[in-house]
Design an enzyme around this catalytic site. Structure first.
Site, PDB file in Angstrom:
ATOM      1  N   GLY A  86       0.773  -1.240   0.000  1.00  0.00           N
ATOM      2  CA  GLY A  86       0.000   0.000   0.000  1.00  0.00           C
ATOM      3  C   GLY A  86       0.803   1.288   0.000  1.00  0.00           C
ATOM      4  N   MET A 102      -4.591  -7.050  -6.716  1.00  0.00           N
ATOM      5  CA  MET A 102      -4.165  -8.145  -7.589  1.00  0.00           C
ATOM      6  C   MET A 102      -5.302  -9.084  -7.988  1.00  0.00           C
ATOM      7  SD  MET A 102      -1.095  -7.281  -8.000  1.00  0.00           S
ATOM      8  CE  MET A 102      -0.262  -8.672  -8.777  1.00  0.00           C
ATOM      9  N   ARG A 103      -6.473  -8.532  -8.271  1.00  0.00           N
ATOM     10  CA  ARG A 103      -7.573  -9.342  -8.807  1.00  0.00           C
ATOM     11  C   ARG A 103      -8.014  -8.731 -10.119  1.00  0.00           C
ATOM     12  NH1 ARG A 103      -7.356 -13.877  -6.440  1.00  0.00           N
ATOM     13  NH2 ARG A 103      -9.448 -14.412  -7.076  1.00  0.00           N
ATOM     14  N   ASN A 161      -6.431   2.898 -12.271  1.00  0.00           N
ATOM     15  CA  ASN A 161      -5.431   1.908 -11.873  1.00  0.00           C
ATOM     16  C   ASN A 161      -4.055   2.509 -12.105  1.00  0.00           C
ATOM     17  OD1 ASN A 161      -4.309  -0.669 -11.135  1.00  0.00           O
ATOM     18  ND2 ASN A 161      -3.911  -1.045 -13.314  1.00  0.00           N
ATOM     19  N   HIS A 187      -0.147   1.450 -13.084  1.00  0.00           N
ATOM     20  CA  HIS A 187       0.610   0.339 -13.653  1.00  0.00           C
ATOM     21  C   HIS A 187       2.078   0.753 -13.761  1.00  0.00           C
ATOM     22  CE1 HIS A 187       1.264  -3.294 -15.916  1.00  0.00           C
ATOM     23  NE2 HIS A 187       1.949  -2.599 -16.799  1.00  0.00           N
ATOM     24  N   ASP A 193      -5.099  -3.409 -18.263  1.00  0.00           N
ATOM     25  CA  ASP A 193      -4.072  -2.377 -18.512  1.00  0.00           C
ATOM     26  C   ASP A 193      -4.248  -1.681 -19.859  1.00  0.00           C
ATOM     27  OD1 ASP A 193      -2.921  -3.092 -16.072  1.00  0.00           O
ATOM     28  OD2 ASP A 193      -1.569  -4.534 -16.989  1.00  0.00           O
ATOM     29  N   GLU A 232       5.297   6.791  -9.366  1.00  0.00           N
ATOM     30  CA  GLU A 232       3.926   6.368  -9.051  1.00  0.00           C
ATOM     31  C   GLU A 232       3.325   7.249  -7.962  1.00  0.00           C
ATOM     32  OE1 GLU A 232       3.242   2.160  -8.526  1.00  0.00           O
ATOM     33  OE2 GLU A 232       5.077   1.658  -9.601  1.00  0.00           O
TER      34      GLU A 232
HETATM   35  C1  GRF Z   1       2.884  -0.802  -7.711  1.00  0.00           C
HETATM   36  O1  GRF Z   1       4.093  -0.921  -8.391  1.00  0.00           O
HETATM   37  C2  GRF Z   1       1.729  -0.644  -8.664  1.00  0.00           C
HETATM   38  O2  GRF Z   1       2.066   0.068  -9.790  1.00  0.00           O
HETATM   39  C3  GRF Z   1       1.435  -2.079  -9.026  1.00  0.00           C
HETATM   40  O3  GRF Z   1       1.599  -2.794  -7.838  1.00  0.00           O
HETATM   41  C4  GRF Z   1       2.513  -2.087  -6.996  1.00  0.00           C
HETATM   42  C5  GRF Z   1       1.803  -1.828  -5.709  1.00  0.00           C
HETATM   43  O4  GRF Z   1       2.635  -1.254  -4.755  1.00  0.00           O
HETATM   44  N1  GRF Z   1       0.139  -2.166  -9.643  1.00  0.00           N
HETATM   45  P1  GRF Z   1       2.046  -0.608  -3.451  1.00  0.00           P
HETATM   46  O5  GRF Z   1       1.176  -1.670  -2.781  1.00  0.00           O
HETATM   47  O6  GRF Z   1       1.243   0.599  -3.833  1.00  0.00           O
HETATM   48  O7  GRF Z   1       3.226  -0.249  -2.603  1.00  0.00           O
END
Ligand code: GRF
Length: 205
Positions: free
Chosen positions: A14, A93-94, A110, A112, A148, A177
């Site tokens: 997270g 992750m679903r 989302n 990515h 995606d 991110e």
């Molecule tokens: C991130 O790299 C995000 O882009 C990918 O999964 C990872 C999640 O990381 N979808 P976090 O749980 O936000 O630290």
């Protein structure tokens, strides 16, 4: 200003969720993180959310087995109970079905860890290194049924360095991110992007 109620959906540590929570602490931020939902009871991000005083919910996919529709109905019901306007997937992750995606169409983002449309799917940093990519990065996009593949909202790139490993590259991409996700949620909450600009309403039942 009425702030939009955003839910962040996680499965793990997270860190993007934390970046969104921190951004939303600013007085002029147009969304609040009103809920964090995890599909895994052991996600470490849940603890971080609780520490930040954010309501959390667990909708564990495991008891639903193969019944993805029932899992998604439970997830959808949780979001509605909390009067959520916008959904941010952050390491969730679903895969989500067209039914769920259409319910939140134009209101679900989302993040990515790659420069979409390159490197959809998993292990993006490894694949970028193997491909000899000179640039890599991260993308925030609207969620559509195809994985995606939704319209891009924010994207930033980083140079791949000589000697980069999956871990060093991932760390630099993660910094991106944490910058672009709060920016994208701001744009969505302000109605500057997506169908929310047209209605500003929560999805109909
Ligand atoms: C991130 O790299 C995000 O882009 C990918 O999964 C990872 C999640 O990381 N979808 P976090 O749980 O936000 O630290």
């Amino acid at each position: 200003m009425t702030r939009k109620r955003a839910a962040v959906l996680i499965s793990g540590r997270g860190s993007n969720m934390t970046a969104l929570i921190e951004a939303a602490e600013a007085d002029d931020y147009p969304a609040e993180v009103a809920l964090v939902v995890s599909n895994r009871p052991d996600a470490t991000g849940l603890e971080r959310a609780r520490d930040a005083g954010i309501p959390t919910a667990v909708v564990d996919h495991a008891p639903f087995g193969e019944d993805r529709a029932a899992f998604e109905r439970a997830l959808d019901a949780t979001l509605r109970e909390h009067r959520i306007d916008l959904v941010c997937l952050a390491g969730f992750m679903r895969l989500l079905s067209p039914w769920f995606v259409s319910r939140w169409s134009g209101r679900m983002l989302n993040i990515h860890p790659a420069l979409l449309p390159q490197f959809k799917g998993l292990h993006t940093h490894r694949r970028a290194l193997e491909a000899g990519a000179k640039q890599h990065g991260a993308t925030v996009h609207f969620v559509v049924p195809e994985m995606d593949a939704g319209p891009i909202v924010e994207q930033e790139s980083v140079a791949v360095r000589e000697g980069d490993t999956e871990a060093t590259l991932a760390a630099r991409v993660l910094e991106i991110e944490h910058r672009i996700y709060p920016r994208a949620l701001r744009a969505l909450a302000e109605g500057k992007i997506g169908p929310a600009a047209a209605t500003g309403q929560a999805p109909a039942d």
